[in-house]
Design a protein around this motif. Sequence first.
Motif, mmCIF file in Angstrom:
data_model
loop_
_atom_site.group_PDB
_atom_site.id
_atom_site.type_symbol
_atom_site.label_atom_id
_atom_site.label_comp_id
_atom_site.label_asym_id
_atom_site.label_seq_id
_atom_site.Cartn_x
_atom_site.Cartn_y
_atom_site.Cartn_z
ATOM 1 N N VAL A 29 0.842 -1.197 0.000
ATOM 2 C CA VAL A 29 0.000 0.000 0.000
ATOM 3 C C VAL A 29 0.878 1.249 0.000
ATOM 4 O O VAL A 29 1.876 1.338 0.716
ATOM 5 N N VAL A 30 0.495 2.221 -0.833
ATOM 6 C CA VAL A 30 1.151 3.519 -0.815
ATOM 7 C C VAL A 30 0.176 4.512 -0.202
ATOM 8 O O VAL A 30 -0.896 4.765 -0.741
ATOM 9 N N GLU A 31 0.546 5.056 0.956
ATOM 10 C CA GLU A 31 -0.267 6.078 1.616
ATOM 11 C C GLU A 31 0.158 7.422 1.046
ATOM 12 O O GLU A 31 1.174 7.983 1.440
ATOM 13 N N ILE A 32 -0.614 7.931 0.083
ATOM 14 C CA ILE A 32 -0.160 9.120 -0.630
ATOM 15 C C ILE A 32 -0.321 10.398 0.186
ATOM 16 O O ILE A 32 0.371 11.390 -0.066
ATOM 17 N N VAL A 33 -1.236 10.396 1.173
ATOM 18 C CA VAL A 33 -1.317 11.535 2.091
ATOM 19 C C VAL A 33 -1.954 11.062 3.396
ATOM 20 O O VAL A 33 -2.935 10.310 3.392
ATOM 21 N N LYS A 34 -1.353 11.499 4.511
ATOM 22 C CA LYS A 34 -1.842 11.100 5.831
ATOM 23 C C LYS A 34 -1.663 12.279 6.789
ATOM 24 O O LYS A 34 -0.563 12.496 7.319
ATOM 25 N N PRO A 35 -2.700 13.090 7.000
ATOM 26 C CA PRO A 35 -2.594 14.230 7.918
ATOM 27 C C PRO A 35 -2.308 13.759 9.341
ATOM 28 O O PRO A 35 -2.687 12.655 9.730
ATOM 29 N N ASN A 36 -1.637 14.618 10.114
ATOM 30 C CA ASN A 36 -1.120 14.168 11.411
ATOM 31 C C ASN A 36 -1.923 14.621 12.625
ATOM 32 O O ASN A 36 -1.492 14.395 13.762
ATOM 33 N N THR A 37 -3.074 15.248 12.419
ATOM 34 C CA THR A 37 -3.923 15.622 13.555
ATOM 35 C C THR A 37 -5.370 15.300 13.226
ATOM 36 O O THR A 37 -5.753 15.240 12.043
ATOM 37 N N PRO A 38 -6.204 15.083 14.250
ATOM 38 C CA PRO A 38 -7.622 14.815 13.997
ATOM 39 C C PRO A 38 -8.299 15.941 13.222
ATOM 40 O O PRO A 38 -9.166 15.672 12.375
ATOM 41 N N GLU A 39 -7.906 17.193 13.500
ATOM 42 C CA GLU A 39 -8.530 18.326 12.807
ATOM 43 C C GLU A 39 -8.239 18.280 11.304
ATOM 44 O O GLU A 39 -9.121 18.505 10.484
ATOM 45 N N ARG A 40 -6.989 17.997 10.976
ATOM 46 C CA ARG A 40 -6.619 17.927 9.553
ATOM 47 C C ARG A 40 -7.257 16.705 8.891
ATOM 48 O O ARG A 40 -7.681 16.755 7.737
ATOM 49 N N ALA A 41 -7.300 15.598 9.629
ATOM 50 C CA ALA A 41 -7.950 14.399 9.092
ATOM 51 C C ALA A 41 -9.431 14.661 8.812
ATOM 52 O O ALA A 41 -9.967 14.229 7.780
ATOM 53 N N LYS A 42 -10.085 15.367 9.716
ATOM 54 C CA LYS A 42 -11.498 15.683 9.527
ATOM 55 C C LYS A 42 -11.712 16.561 8.299
ATOM 56 O O LYS A 42 -12.697 16.402 7.564
ATOM 57 N N ALA A 43 -10.772 17.477 8.054
ATOM 58 C CA ALA A 43 -10.865 18.333 6.869
ATOM 59 C C ALA A 43 -10.808 17.489 5.598
ATOM 60 O O ALA A 43 -11.569 17.714 4.643
ATOM 61 N N PHE A 44 -9.923 16.492 5.567
ATOM 62 C CA PHE A 44 -9.845 15.615 4.406
ATOM 63 C C PHE A 44 -11.105 14.770 4.279
ATOM 64 O O PHE A 44 -11.605 14.556 3.165
ATOM 65 N N GLN A 45 -11.611 14.270 5.400
ATOM 66 C CA GLN A 45 -12.838 13.470 5.364
ATOM 67 C C GLN A 45 -13.999 14.271 4.782
ATOM 68 O O GLN A 45 -14.747 13.782 3.931
ATOM 69 N N THR A 46 -14.133 15.493 5.238
ATOM 70 C CA THR A 46 -15.230 16.347 4.772
ATOM 71 C C THR A 46 -15.122 16.648 3.282
ATOM 72 O O THR A 46 -16.130 16.783 2.583
ATOM 73 N N ALA A 47 -13.865 16.706 2.785
ATOM 74 C CA ALA A 47 -13.640 17.084 1.383
ATOM 75 C C ALA A 47 -13.677 15.903 0.420
ATOM 76 O O ALA A 47 -13.520 16.099 -0.793
ATOM 77 N N VAL A 48 -13.899 14.687 0.912
ATOM 78 C CA VAL A 48 -13.897 13.507 0.026
ATOM 79 C C VAL A 48 -14.848 13.659 -1.160
ATOM 80 O O VAL A 48 -14.468 13.382 -2.314
ATOM 81 N N PRO A 49 -16.094 14.114 -0.963
ATOM 82 C CA PRO A 49 -17.002 14.244 -2.120
ATOM 83 C C PRO A 49 -16.525 15.272 -3.146
ATOM 84 O O PRO A 49 -16.943 15.220 -4.311
ATOM 85 N N ARG A 50 -15.676 16.187 -2.725
ATOM 86 C CA ARG A 50 -15.182 17.243 -3.624
ATOM 87 C C ARG A 50 -13.866 16.859 -4.293
ATOM 88 O O ARG A 50 -13.395 17.558 -5.196
ATOM 89 N N THR A 51 -13.251 15.769 -3.822
ATOM 90 C CA THR A 51 -11.897 15.408 -4.247
ATOM 91 C C THR A 51 -11.919 14.268 -5.254
ATOM 92 O O THR A 51 -12.611 13.265 -5.065
ATOM 93 N N THR A 52 -11.144 14.415 -6.313
ATOM 94 C CA THR A 52 -10.966 13.350 -7.309
ATOM 95 C C THR A 52 -9.480 13.087 -7.492
ATOM 96 O O THR A 52 -8.702 14.007 -7.752
ATOM 97 N N ILE A 53 -9.096 11.838 -7.328
ATOM 98 C CA ILE A 53 -7.721 11.423 -7.598
ATOM 99 C C ILE A 53 -7.765 10.520 -8.824
ATOM 100 O O ILE A 53 -8.521 9.553 -8.869
ATOM 101 N N GLU A 54 -6.948 10.846 -9.792
ATOM 102 C CA GLU A 54 -6.962 10.138 -11.078
ATOM 103 C C GLU A 54 -5.562 9.605 -11.368
ATOM 104 O O GLU A 54 -4.587 10.353 -11.354
ATOM 105 N N VAL A 55 -5.468 8.311 -11.600
ATOM 106 C CA VAL A 55 -4.175 7.676 -11.874
ATOM 107 C C VAL A 55 -4.261 6.906 -13.188
ATOM 108 O O VAL A 55 -5.203 6.139 -13.413
ATOM 109 N N CYS A 56 -3.280 7.126 -14.046
ATOM 110 C CA CYS A 56 -3.154 6.344 -15.275
ATOM 111 C C CYS A 56 -1.894 5.490 -15.153
ATOM 112 O O CYS A 56 -0.829 5.999 -14.798
ATOM 113 N N TYR A 57 -2.024 4.216 -15.432
ATOM 114 C CA TYR A 57 -0.902 3.287 -15.257
ATOM 115 C C TYR A 57 -0.867 2.283 -16.405
ATOM 116 O O TYR A 57 -1.857 2.080 -17.113
#
Length: 205
Positions: free
Chosen positions: A144-172
Amino acid sequence: MGNEENGIGTQLRQTTARVRFSEIGSFSALAFSLLALVTSVYQTRLMQSQTELMQTQARASVWPYVTIGKNEDTTPGREAFFWRVDNNGVGPAKIESVRVLVDGQPYRNWKDVFAKIAPDQEFHGQTSSLNGIVLPPSTNRETVVEIVKPNTPERAKAFQTAVPRTTIEVCYCSVYDDCWLVHSLQTENKPVPRCETKDSVQFEQ
């Protein structure tokens, strides 16, 4: 006179027999030629089918399958979150293109992404570069590659809230240069002729 007629008749019969024999010989030769042609075509098609089957088997033996998912803990006060990339196939995946978008806008790094989703906070956390790497298959091991892992609950919550707005696209691509495009939280990988990077904002880290 009778002998002469008999002689002529015999000659005619002999000539007719020779013509028929010649026709039979020509027909037999043509039939053998057609049979040889049909056999040759069949053998050629059989060899092509066997070659295609061997190529398909070779490709299947090194087939990568990349997924983009997330791990999270939503317990209030203990929020944790990270985006992860896995290769669940049986062969290595050459990562050719990575894009991260928030609200449809592409960004180059997680610092800029975080400034968009949480403008009142400063980003701190672990990040891993993905673009350009070869991701091994996860067969019998954890890759597994953990491409981003915030280090506080507050920052983690910000990422959780933004999931519907976030798109990660990988071509391989595979080692045979068969390529696919995958989006975050989707399990269906779309085959593409190649990974396009021209005129696109590529994600660096």
